[in-house]
Write a protein that holds these residues in place. Structure first.
Motif, PDB file in Angstrom:
ATOM      1  N   THR A   1       0.832  -1.207   0.000  1.00 50.25           N
ATOM      2  CA  THR A   1       0.000   0.000   0.000  1.00 50.25           C
ATOM      3  C   THR A   1       0.862   1.251   0.000  1.00 50.25           C
ATOM      4  O   THR A   1       0.624   2.195  -0.773  1.00 50.25           O
ATOM      5  CB  THR A   1      -0.935   0.000   1.216  1.00 50.25           C
ATOM      6  N   TYR A   2       1.878   1.280   0.864  1.00 49.24           N
ATOM      7  CA  TYR A   2       2.750   2.451   0.901  1.00 49.24           C
ATOM      8  C   TYR A   2       3.520   2.615  -0.406  1.00 49.24           C
ATOM      9  O   TYR A   2       3.719   3.745  -0.873  1.00 49.24           O
ATOM     10  CB  TYR A   2       3.726   2.346   2.079  1.00 49.24           C
ATOM     11  N   ARG A   3       3.932   1.521  -1.009  1.00 46.24           N
ATOM     12  CA  ARG A   3       4.637   1.606  -2.287  1.00 46.24           C
ATOM     13  C   ARG A   3       3.728   2.212  -3.358  1.00 46.24           C
ATOM     14  O   ARG A   3       4.162   3.061  -4.145  1.00 46.24           O
ATOM     15  CB  ARG A   3       5.112   0.214  -2.715  1.00 46.24           C
TER      16      ARG A   3
ATOM     17  N   GLU B   1       2.271   7.093  -6.522  1.00 45.92           N
ATOM     18  CA  GLU B   1       1.310   8.131  -6.889  1.00 45.92           C
ATOM     19  C   GLU B   1       1.830   9.521  -6.507  1.00 45.92           C
ATOM     20  O   GLU B   1       1.597  10.498  -7.224  1.00 45.92           O
ATOM     21  CB  GLU B   1      -0.032   7.870  -6.207  1.00 45.92           C
ATOM     22  N   PHE B   2       2.534   9.587  -5.388  1.00 48.69           N
ATOM     23  CA  PHE B   2       3.101  10.867  -4.954  1.00 48.69           C
ATOM     24  C   PHE B   2       4.318  11.257  -5.795  1.00 48.69           C
ATOM     25  O   PHE B   2       4.757  12.411  -5.753  1.00 48.69           O
ATOM     26  CB  PHE B   2       3.534  10.805  -3.487  1.00 48.69           C
ATOM     27  N   GLY B   3       4.869  10.294  -6.537  1.00 50.06           N
ATOM     28  CA  GLY B   3       6.103  10.547  -7.283  1.00 50.06           C
ATOM     29  C   GLY B   3       7.276  10.801  -6.364  1.00 50.06           C
ATOM     30  O   GLY B   3       8.110  11.674  -6.628  1.00 50.06           O
ATOM     31  N   LEU B   4       7.365   9.998  -5.318  1.00 50.63           N
ATOM     32  CA  LEU B   4       8.328  10.255  -4.250  1.00 50.63           C
ATOM     33  C   LEU B   4       9.086   8.985  -3.901  1.00 50.63           C
ATOM     34  O   LEU B   4       8.470   7.924  -3.709  1.00 50.63           O
ATOM     35  CB  LEU B   4       7.565  10.755  -3.013  1.00 50.63           C
ATOM     36  N   PRO B   5      10.418   9.038  -3.804  1.00 52.33           N
ATOM     37  CA  PRO B   5      11.156   7.868  -3.327  1.00 52.33           C
ATOM     38  C   PRO B   5      10.917   7.681  -1.836  1.00 52.33           C
ATOM     39  O   PRO B   5      10.674   8.652  -1.096  1.00 52.33           O
ATOM     40  CB  PRO B   5      12.618   8.232  -3.602  1.00 52.33           C
ATOM     41  N   ALA B   6      10.992   6.443  -1.371  1.00 50.60           N
ATOM     42  CA  ALA B   6      10.755   6.161   0.050  1.00 50.60           C
ATOM     43  C   ALA B   6      11.721   6.919   0.946  1.00 50.60           C
ATOM     44  O   ALA B   6      11.364   7.303   2.067  1.00 50.60           O
ATOM     45  CB  ALA B   6      10.877   4.661   0.298  1.00 50.60           C
ATOM     46  N   SER B   7      12.913   7.160   0.471  1.00 53.96           N
ATOM     47  CA  SER B   7      13.916   7.851   1.278  1.00 53.96           C
ATOM     48  C   SER B   7      13.528   9.291   1.596  1.00 53.96           C
ATOM     49  O   SER B   7      14.137   9.920   2.465  1.00 53.96           O
ATOM     50  CB  SER B   7      15.276   7.838   0.566  1.00 53.96           C
ATOM     51  N   ARG B   8      12.505   9.811   0.894  1.00 47.08           N
ATOM     52  CA  ARG B   8      12.034  11.172   1.132  1.00 47.08           C
ATOM     53  C   ARG B   8      10.660  11.182   1.807  1.00 47.08           C
ATOM     54  O   ARG B   8       9.963  12.198   1.790  1.00 47.08           O
ATOM     55  CB  ARG B   8      11.951  11.945  -0.196  1.00 47.08           C
TER      56      ARG B   8
ATOM     57  N   LEU C   1       9.673   1.630   6.963  1.00 46.19           N
ATOM     58  CA  LEU C   1      11.098   1.322   7.132  1.00 46.19           C
ATOM     59  C   LEU C   1      11.530   0.241   6.154  1.00 46.19           C
ATOM     60  O   LEU C   1      12.634   0.300   5.590  1.00 46.19           O
ATOM     61  CB  LEU C   1      11.377   0.868   8.570  1.00 46.19           C
ATOM     62  N   GLU C   2      10.668  -0.737   5.946  1.00 47.36           N
ATOM     63  CA  GLU C   2      10.993  -1.829   5.014  1.00 47.36           C
ATOM     64  C   GLU C   2      11.244  -1.312   3.605  1.00 47.36           C
ATOM     65  O   GLU C   2      12.079  -1.850   2.860  1.00 47.36           O
ATOM     66  CB  GLU C   2       9.858  -2.854   5.008  1.00 47.36           C
ATOM     67  N   LEU C   3      10.547  -0.250   3.243  1.00 47.83           N
ATOM     68  CA  LEU C   3      10.696   0.323   1.902  1.00 47.83           C
ATOM     69  C   LEU C   3      11.871   1.291   1.799  1.00 47.83           C
ATOM     70  O   LEU C   3      12.177   1.772   0.706  1.00 47.83           O
ATOM     71  CB  LEU C   3       9.412   1.057   1.507  1.00 47.83           C
ATOM     72  N   GLY C   4      12.506   1.585   2.933  1.00 52.28           N
ATOM     73  CA  GLY C   4      13.610   2.533   2.919  1.00 52.28           C
ATOM     74  C   GLY C   4      13.227   3.934   3.347  1.00 52.28           C
ATOM     75  O   GLY C   4      14.008   4.875   3.196  1.00 52.28           O
ATOM     76  N   GLY C   5      12.022   4.086   3.902  1.00 46.76           N
ATOM     77  CA  GLY C   5      11.575   5.374   4.393  1.00 46.76           C
ATOM     78  C   GLY C   5      11.918   5.570   5.853  1.00 46.76           C
ATOM     79  O   GLY C   5      12.699   4.818   6.444  1.00 46.76           O
ATOM     80  N   TRP C   6      11.309   6.585   6.455  1.00 46.83           N
ATOM     81  CA  TRP C   6      11.580   6.970   7.837  1.00 46.83           C
ATOM     82  C   TRP C   6      10.303   6.864   8.661  1.00 46.83           C
ATOM     83  O   TRP C   6       9.197   7.005   8.124  1.00 46.83           O
ATOM     84  CB  TRP C   6      12.108   8.401   7.882  1.00 46.83           C
TER      85      TRP C   6
END
Length: 237
Positions: A153-155, A160-167, A183-188
């Motif tokens: 879902t987050y991916r 859709e947001f056009g945003l990498p998980a790191s941001r 966190l699993e996707l590389g986000g915060w």
């Protein structure tokens, strides 16, 4: 971009569910020995099994209560008591939205610096009503009501947001739904624990030393925690 969970992050929710469960047990106690029948555990088993059918939220909980009550009472429970259980759900759906202390100010402060979105799960009609009544909807660039909060879902939302998980930074009270998938996707993630958590949302703690994770005690700490995450993300680039 900063994402916010809603229930028990922006406003009270679990307290009402806990009170409804206590009343459910008082009703059911007239028909079965609660301890011997393992009523609380059995209700959770029924609820968990029904998530794929009913989804999350009040309606799924009440339907599961009715199912569990019939089973645990061996179908002896009266129509009047089944009606009382149904009434618990109606009361839950009518509760006013009560924002948590300091959260409106925290979201406003963060929204001045970053785009913010709300990502919540549950019954669509009920969640839409709470969003409408919370008085904060205008602060969020997007409001997403989803059926599950997992990595897929987050991916999808990040695409859709056009945003990498790191941001992307997600803030919420549930490690299972709000923090670990991101966190699993590389986000915060920032965890804001609530004093009561549904057993389904409990999860193993985040690994010690995880640099993309923060925990705060209350909403007042969120703006500084977000600033800390942004600084750390820039250093990681």
């Amino acid at each position: 971009m900063v994402g916010f969970d809603a229930d028990d992050t922006l406003w009270r929710s679990q307290d009402y569910f806990d009170a409804a469960q206590e009343e459910f047990e008082r009703i059911l106690g007239a028909w079965t020995d609660l301890e011997r029948s393992g009523a609380r555990d059995r209700l959770y088993q029924v609820e968990s099994g029904n998530i794929g059918v009913f989804g999350y939220g009040v309606k799924g909980m009440v339907l599961s209560m009715l199912e569990a009550a019939i089973e645990l009472s061996e179908a002896r429970i009266s129509a009047a008591d089944l009606e009382r259980i149904l009434g618990l759900g109606k009361e839950l759906l009518r509760h006013p939205v009560e924002l948590l202390p300091g959260i409106a100010e925290a979201v406003e402060a963060i929204a001045r610096e970053h785009p913010v979105v709300m990502i919540t799960k549950g019954d669509l009609f009920h969640q839409e009503a709470k969003v409408r009544d919370c008085g904060m909807a205008d602060l969020f660039g997007r409001i997403e009501i989803v059926s599950e909060k997992d990595p897929a879902t987050y991916r999808r939302l990040l695409d859709e947001f056009g945003l990498p998980a790191s941001r992307f930074l997600m803030i919420g009270n549930s490690l299972r739904s709000d923090v670990l998938p991101v966190l699993e996707l590389g986000g915060w993630g920032i965890h804001v624990p609530y004093h009561s958590t549904w057993v389904h949302e409990r999860a193993a703690p985040v690994a010690e030393g995880e640099r993309r994770f923060r925990q705060v005690n209350d909403a007042a700490e969120l703006p500084s925690a977000v600033a800390e995450v942004v600084a750390a993300a820039r250093q990681a680039d």
